[in-house]
Design an enzyme around this catalytic site. Sequence first.
Site, PDB file in Angstrom:
ATOM      1  N   PRO A 197     -20.833  19.368 -10.582  1.00 61.70           N
ATOM      2  CA  PRO A 197     -19.377  19.445 -10.767  1.00 61.70           C
ATOM      3  C   PRO A 197     -18.712  19.571  -9.388  1.00 61.70           C
ATOM      4  O   PRO A 197     -18.819  20.598  -8.733  1.00 61.70           O
ATOM      5  CB  PRO A 197     -19.189  20.727 -11.586  1.00 61.70           C
ATOM      6  N   ASP A 226     -20.196  22.030  -4.632  1.00 59.05           N
ATOM      7  CA  ASP A 226     -20.786  22.179  -5.967  1.00 59.05           C
ATOM      8  C   ASP A 226     -20.234  23.452  -6.611  1.00 59.05           C
ATOM      9  O   ASP A 226     -20.546  24.558  -6.168  1.00 59.05           O
ATOM     10  CB  ASP A 226     -22.324  22.265  -5.794  1.00 59.05           C
ATOM     11  N   HIS A 227     -19.442  23.279  -7.640  1.00 67.15           N
ATOM     12  CA  HIS A 227     -18.780  24.439  -8.233  1.00 67.15           C
ATOM     13  C   HIS A 227     -19.750  25.355  -8.979  1.00 67.15           C
ATOM     14  O   HIS A 227     -19.417  26.480  -9.337  1.00 67.15           O
ATOM     15  CB  HIS A 227     -17.672  23.964  -9.192  1.00 67.15           C
ATOM     16  N   ARG A 228     -20.957  24.861  -9.217  1.00 62.40           N
ATOM     17  CA  ARG A 228     -21.942  25.751  -9.834  1.00 62.40           C
ATOM     18  C   ARG A 228     -22.350  26.843  -8.863  1.00 62.40           C
ATOM     19  O   ARG A 228     -22.736  27.938  -9.241  1.00 62.40           O
ATOM     20  CB  ARG A 228     -23.210  24.955 -10.240  1.00 62.40           C
TER      21      ARG A 228
END
Lengths: 448, 472
Positions: free
Chosen positions: A241, A418-420
């Site tokens: 994401p 990376d939003h994770r």
Amino acid sequence: MFEFKLPDLGEGIAEGELLKWYVDEGGTIAEDADLMDVETDKAAVTIPSPVAGKVVKLNGKVGDILNVGDVVVVIDNGSGGAVASAPEPAKTEEAAPSAQPAAATQAAPAQPAAAPAAAQAPADRKPGRPVPAAPATRRVARELGLDINIVPGTGPGGRVTQEDVQAFAKGGAPSAADAAASDTSQAAAERVEFGETGGIPFYELETLPDFDAEGPVEREQIRSIRRKVAKKVVSSMILVPHVAHMDEADVTELEAFRAKERKRREGTPGGKLTLMPFVMRALASLLKKYPQFNASLDPHRNEIVYKKYYNIGFAADTPRGLMVPVVKDVDRKSILQVGSEISELAGQARDGSIEAGNLRHGTITITNVGPIGGTGLIPTINYPEVAILGMGRTQEKPVVRNGEIVIRKMLPLTLAFDHRVADGAQAAYMVTELVHLLSDPNQLLLEA
Amino acid sequence: MVIGELTQETDVLVIGAGPGGYVAAIRAADLGLDVTLIEERDKLGGVCLIEGCIPSKTLIHTVELMDHVKQADRFGISHENVSIDIDKLRAWTQSVVDDLTGGVKTLLEKRGVDIVKGRAVFTSDKSVHIEGAGNIDFKHCIIATGSRINTLPSEYDLPLWDSETALNLPSIPERLLVVGGGYIGLEMGTVYAGLGSKVTMVEFAERLLLGADPDLVKPVIRKCEQRFEKILTDSKVVKVEEHKGGGYDVTIEHHGKQTVETYDQVLVAIGRKPNTDNLGLENTGVEVSERGFITVNDQNRTTVDHIYAIGDVCRGPALAHKASREGKVVAEVIAKHPSAFDNRAVPAVVFTAPEIAWTGITEREAKDEGIEVNVARFPLTALGRAKTIGETDGFIKMISDPVTNIVLGVGIVGPHASELIAEGTLAIEMGATLEDIAGTIHPHPTISESIMEAAEVAAGDPVHILPRKKKK
């Protein structure tokens, strides 16, 4: 008879495209003489013959994708009898430089307790030596149709466990997709069918229109670097994401300093001072403060891997396509040294002489489209890294300073991440600090 | 399959009932295949059971026992003259062999394996002919015909002994010349020296037991020098003639100098050669090397897909346990299991006094192949159990990777080396590290502790000897 299997070409490389044979079937070859050129993901390597003898069979034609471990050549070396299971040639290491993996693996024990020990890379394995794995583990690999030699081991001393084999089979293993891909190259006109598309709602592969009906077209096989790029970005875009955080750095003073120094250092190593080494060095120092951007997410272990080394890749446009040479340990090098390595690596990438090891082990990437143009960009993360910094073109712009409109040189920056692994606030903090460092060369001197 | 038919059919035809063939037949039958086993001898079990490992170890045990008794004086055991009844020993050895070969037969029969006596000759890729038993067509075939003893050039067409004759104890010669300093020569020499012969050993190479690391062989040579009359290395037999009044005049050349000695008997132990020249392989597509070995891949498949070769007829050491493992692999491959002969270590064992055993890489191989290794030794003089039995001559050698600490090889010379080597072999197959061995509790007081101690020496933290000086 000697069956020569395509040797390990470097960490994680499972295949290569055959570029050239130096011999013909029926011809003779001397030990250590050049046998073949193979292009791996990003670099071409010349593989020498491990034995002398008569070439009985060449398995593959130019353009074929060869898998590591496949028998590529059969050489009658006068041993007559048993088909020797090829010991890895002594020169493999030379042909496939393993470059810096030592830094990666040796750093592992020093990592925080939360971080997992980095998997021992197959490139670290000594050629000709069997991979350490228990008999039952080897059987599992055979059941899965996997060559255990390419499975990274997480056990003590790099031992491959059953879990490693299973994870590799599920994960980035040379699986069905790869097999399909290599099929396309073997039979140009053959159509590749894809199965279920993973149950993603609304997602289906659209049937392509008949392009030929509209006019003449030219078709080109997707191979080597193009294929690698395609695989990387698909993994990145499907798995990660992406969030993009944008800002502008006022580099007026930095540019003035750079112009002055550049003139003074003309012709010296690293003297061709571009903006890149400054940004790279500044970023390296900030990554220590914001470790989540110098990390990777390991879905198999449900862990975030924080790297304690700062290897920064930079996107290079080369005649063969996009390459990402990596400057190792940027945090421990001067801006001049970083600059000189960038120009050296970029040159090697362009002329194709770059070693595979210099295209690996990056922890974050910078892509600079500025020299070409563009007010900004949203770059795609170089999977499995967590972030990529995009640089647009530095332009003179009217900006407001102390209530007055002045002309300043502005550098557009985008950090895609990376939003994770990281959140927007952290990205905003880091980019703000980066903007400050780049706006004031003195700060860069003090803090970077 | 019906007896009496001219041509029979079978899923799996196994040729040879040695430790490769009978094990393959058992495993194949257990995997649900229809198996026929052909054996030319009257008894099952092959050279190993009938005229090799089993009878020789029976004799060696006896001789050792006698030796222990003779040496027991220092422990306070006093005894009259120890003597041996050769006829009784021969009968005992025979009963051991009979017991085991009978056992093999029962195991095969209970599993429904058809046993056919005779010599099989291939007539094509799909069929063999057996004299007196007709033809057998097969879907798969496993060649497990083993090897036979090398003989001296035919000019010595004399009734000299080979190991097979010697194991039958035809007599105890007063002066025995053993030609060949390999493991068979050493074992048989030890037996006859123990039974009272004056043994001279002659070896063509510069040292005995060429395959083993020289340091492992040293304690054995020391012992043999006491037991044997003479050991001649770098020497060759150039002529053997009958001596008037019995025995042989043997001319031995050493560094260009010839000497003639008279011996009562000559035992020839100069290796073995594969039984592949009399099988009709020329009627098949099976490739055989100049030296007579059948070409196989890592699943022991020959150049004909449905024909396999295991044991002494194919590459690798001519050892029973290697053949057995290959037999299981091949049976599984035929049953379409994902099996392969991917073993990393084939242990070698020599039943001398003291015993020698090694597994995995040897120090010499590492050196020859330029592989960097960490070599550590633990002497048995530092081991409690070795003291208690008065056998401290020997050591354990641990060979490991200097970076990963993974165990690559183990060498042992000393009491029970043949038993201890199994742990080293397991360690290598498992990819074990020094720490894995050092961290495993070994029972005290036993000889097996020496393996743990050697791993500790290699890791740099031994208990019962002083640590080596740290590097750097």
